[in-house]
Design a protein around this motif. Structure first.
Motif, PDB file in Angstrom:
ATOM      1  N   LEU A 100       8.001   1.010  -9.847  1.00 27.01           N
ATOM      2  CA  LEU A 100       8.882  -0.119  -9.506  1.00 27.01           C
ATOM      3  C   LEU A 100       9.959   0.308  -8.520  1.00 27.01           C
ATOM      4  N   LEU A 101      10.502   1.495  -8.739  1.00 21.32           N
ATOM      5  CA  LEU A 101      11.559   1.977  -7.854  1.00 21.32           C
ATOM      6  C   LEU A 101      11.019   2.216  -6.439  1.00 21.32           C
ATOM      7  N   SER A 102       9.750   2.651  -6.324  1.00 15.02           N
ATOM      8  CA  SER A 102       9.147   2.822  -5.004  1.00 15.02           C
ATOM      9  C   SER A 102       9.071   1.487  -4.276  1.00 15.02           C
ATOM     10  N   LEU A 103       8.677   0.453  -5.032  1.00 22.40           N
ATOM     11  CA  LEU A 103       8.611  -0.889  -4.443  1.00 22.40           C
ATOM     12  C   LEU A 103       9.990  -1.334  -3.971  1.00 22.40           C
ATOM     13  N   ILE A 104      10.982  -1.114  -4.846  1.00 21.34           N
ATOM     14  CA  ILE A 104      12.350  -1.505  -4.511  1.00 21.34           C
ATOM     15  C   ILE A 104      12.837  -0.711  -3.298  1.00 21.34           C
ATOM     16  N   ALA A 105      12.518   0.589  -3.267  1.00 20.82           N
ATOM     17  CA  ALA A 105      12.949   1.442  -2.154  1.00 20.82           C
ATOM     18  C   ALA A 105      12.384   0.915  -0.840  1.00 20.82           C
ATOM     19  N   PHE A 106      11.164   0.394  -0.872  1.00 18.11           N
ATOM     20  CA  PHE A 106      10.538  -0.147   0.333  1.00 18.11           C
ATOM     21  C   PHE A 106      11.197  -1.467   0.737  1.00 18.11           C
ATOM     22  N   LEU A 107      11.229  -2.410  -0.200  1.00 15.08           N
ATOM     23  CA  LEU A 107      11.677  -3.764   0.122  1.00 15.08           C
ATOM     24  C   LEU A 107      13.167  -3.837   0.427  1.00 15.08           C
ATOM     25  N   SER A 108      13.955  -2.992  -0.238  1.00 12.79           N
ATOM     26  CA  SER A 108      15.406  -3.111  -0.085  1.00 12.79           C
ATOM     27  C   SER A 108      15.852  -2.806   1.343  1.00 12.79           C
ATOM     28  N   TYR A 109      15.038  -2.024   2.101  1.00 15.86           N
ATOM     29  CA  TYR A 109      15.437  -1.772   3.484  1.00 15.86           C
ATOM     30  C   TYR A 109      15.470  -3.084   4.258  1.00 15.86           C
ATOM     31  N   PHE A 110      14.398  -3.862   4.116  1.00 11.38           N
ATOM     32  CA  PHE A 110      14.260  -5.071   4.926  1.00 11.38           C
ATOM     33  C   PHE A 110      15.135  -6.215   4.432  1.00 11.38           C
ATOM     34  N   PHE A 111      15.447  -6.219   3.130  1.00 10.18           N
ATOM     35  CA  PHE A 111      16.209  -7.341   2.599  1.00 10.18           C
ATOM     36  C   PHE A 111      17.685  -7.028   2.387  1.00 10.18           C
TER      37      PHE A 111
ATOM     38  N   SER B 172       2.367   4.451  -5.237  1.00  2.65           N
ATOM     39  CA  SER B 172       3.734   4.778  -4.818  1.00  2.65           C
ATOM     40  C   SER B 172       3.732   5.655  -3.577  1.00  2.65           C
ATOM     41  N   VAL B 173       2.820   6.606  -3.537  1.00  3.58           N
ATOM     42  CA  VAL B 173       2.720   7.480  -2.360  1.00  3.58           C
ATOM     43  C   VAL B 173       2.333   6.648  -1.135  1.00  3.58           C
ATOM     44  N   ALA B 174       1.418   5.693  -1.342  1.00  3.27           N
ATOM     45  CA  ALA B 174       1.001   4.820  -0.241  1.00  3.27           C
ATOM     46  C   ALA B 174       2.178   3.983   0.270  1.00  3.27           C
ATOM     47  N   ILE B 175       2.987   3.466  -0.649  1.00  4.07           N
ATOM     48  CA  ILE B 175       4.159   2.664  -0.269  1.00  4.07           C
ATOM     49  C   ILE B 175       5.114   3.531   0.558  1.00  4.07           C
ATOM     50  N   PHE B 176       5.330   4.749   0.102  1.00  2.00           N
ATOM     51  CA  PHE B 176       6.216   5.667   0.822  1.00  2.00           C
ATOM     52  C   PHE B 176       5.667   5.942   2.227  1.00  2.00           C
ATOM     53  N   GLY B 177       4.370   6.198   2.297  1.00  4.57           N
ATOM     54  CA  GLY B 177       3.741   6.462   3.591  1.00  4.57           C
ATOM     55  C   GLY B 177       3.889   5.286   4.537  1.00  4.57           C
ATOM     56  N   PHE B 178       3.711   4.078   4.010  1.00  2.16           N
ATOM     57  CA  PHE B 178       3.817   2.894   4.837  1.00  2.16           C
ATOM     58  C   PHE B 178       5.255   2.698   5.314  1.00  2.16           C
TER      59      PHE B 178
END
Lengths: 165, 115
Positions: free
Chosen positions: A15-26, A94-100
């Motif tokens: 969940l934190l990986s998802l948040i780490a990704f989305l929080s940049y854009f939002f 999570s690794v994929a989210i980080f890579g993206f």
């Protein structure tokens, strides 16, 4: 014992990986300090990695190594295979989210034309005439001469942007 | 307001400061006048928007980002120029990373040195 069976660090890390990704854009994109370099997001990803590591260890532990001094309890039996699969899948995602994220911020965003022939400092800005939002033609000379705040302008800031795409 | 309008919105929030030092911010894109008007009305932007639908001026400034729009259309790469009253470029920002932008404070510092 149910608390031990539910591998919360894996889910929290995912969940934190998802948040780490989305929080940049939002969120973080609105503040220059966290936008120019995404350190806040990288920090969140680091915490997520820590949680995932703990979760993976839990999922793959035999249930005996950490409790050798105490007699095995019912809840201490080796984790079922399902838990290992969940840990593997969530960690991979999570690794994929980080890579993206890295790809979007550091590689994709740098794919801009070099613009070697763009006007440089001390060159004349090429003149132009374009329509304003009411369809009226406006030239660079108009922009440089019509008053700002009741006075002749000191200059014009031309902001080229991608548009509403 | 989307993230993609961020660059423009930042200049709106600094508009009063720009006008105070006699600088006129002007936003240029391939958007049609109607689209810019809708955007400006929705988001409350009050500075000048210019429309370059065929990207002629964008090309003249060597800022064309070919086929980079959502529907593969040619658009402008992000860029900022501070032009003094004689028409001379006094400051340029051609960012290498879409997410890294010039801050209004930087531009204001340069603006104050213009005569």
């Amino acid at each position: 014992m149910n608390a031990r069976r539910f591998n919360w660090p894996i889910w929290a890390g995912f969940l934190l990986s998802l948040i780490a990704f989305l929080s940049y854009f939002f969120v973080f994109v609105w503040f220059p300090v966290t936008r120019d370099f995404p350190w806040a997001n990288l920090l969140l990803f680091a915490i997520a990695a820590g949680l995932l590591l703990v979760g993976v260890r839990r999922a793959f532990s035999t249930g005996q190594s950490s409790r050798e001094d105490s007699p095995p309890k019912v809840g201490d039996r080796p984790r079922p295979r399902r838990s290992k699969i969940a840990a593997t899948v969530l960690t991979t995602l999570s690794v994929a989210i980080f890579g993206f994220f890295i790809f979007s911020i550091f590689i994709m965003a740098r794919r801009l034309p070099a613009s070697h022939s763009a006007p440089r400092i001390s060159q004349r800005a090429p003149d132009f005439t374009l329509s304003d939002m009411n369809g009226r033609p406006v030239s660079l000379l108009d922009l440089l001469t019509s008053p700002v705040n009741g006075k002749a302008p000191r200059g014009v800031l031309l902001v080229f942007y991608r548009g509403y795409w | 307001m989307t993230i993609l309008q961020l660059r423009v919105s930042e200049h709106q929030s600094s508009l009063a400061k720009f006008e105070e030092v006699g600088i006129r911010p002007v936003a240029i894109s391939v958007d049609t006048p109607e689209l810019s008007r809708n955007l400006a009305e929705q988001a409350g932007y009050s500075f000048t928007f210019l429309s370059d639908p065929k990207a002629d001026v964008i090309r003249r400034y060597d800022l064309l980002h070919a086929s980079a729009g959502t529907n593969g259309q040619d658009i402008a790469r992000p860029a900022e120029f501070l032009v003094d009253s004689s028409g001379t470029v006094r400051w340029v920002n051609l960012t290498e990373n879409y997410w890294v932008r010039a801050r209004s404070d930087q531009i204001l510092e340069v603006a104050k040195t213009l005569r």
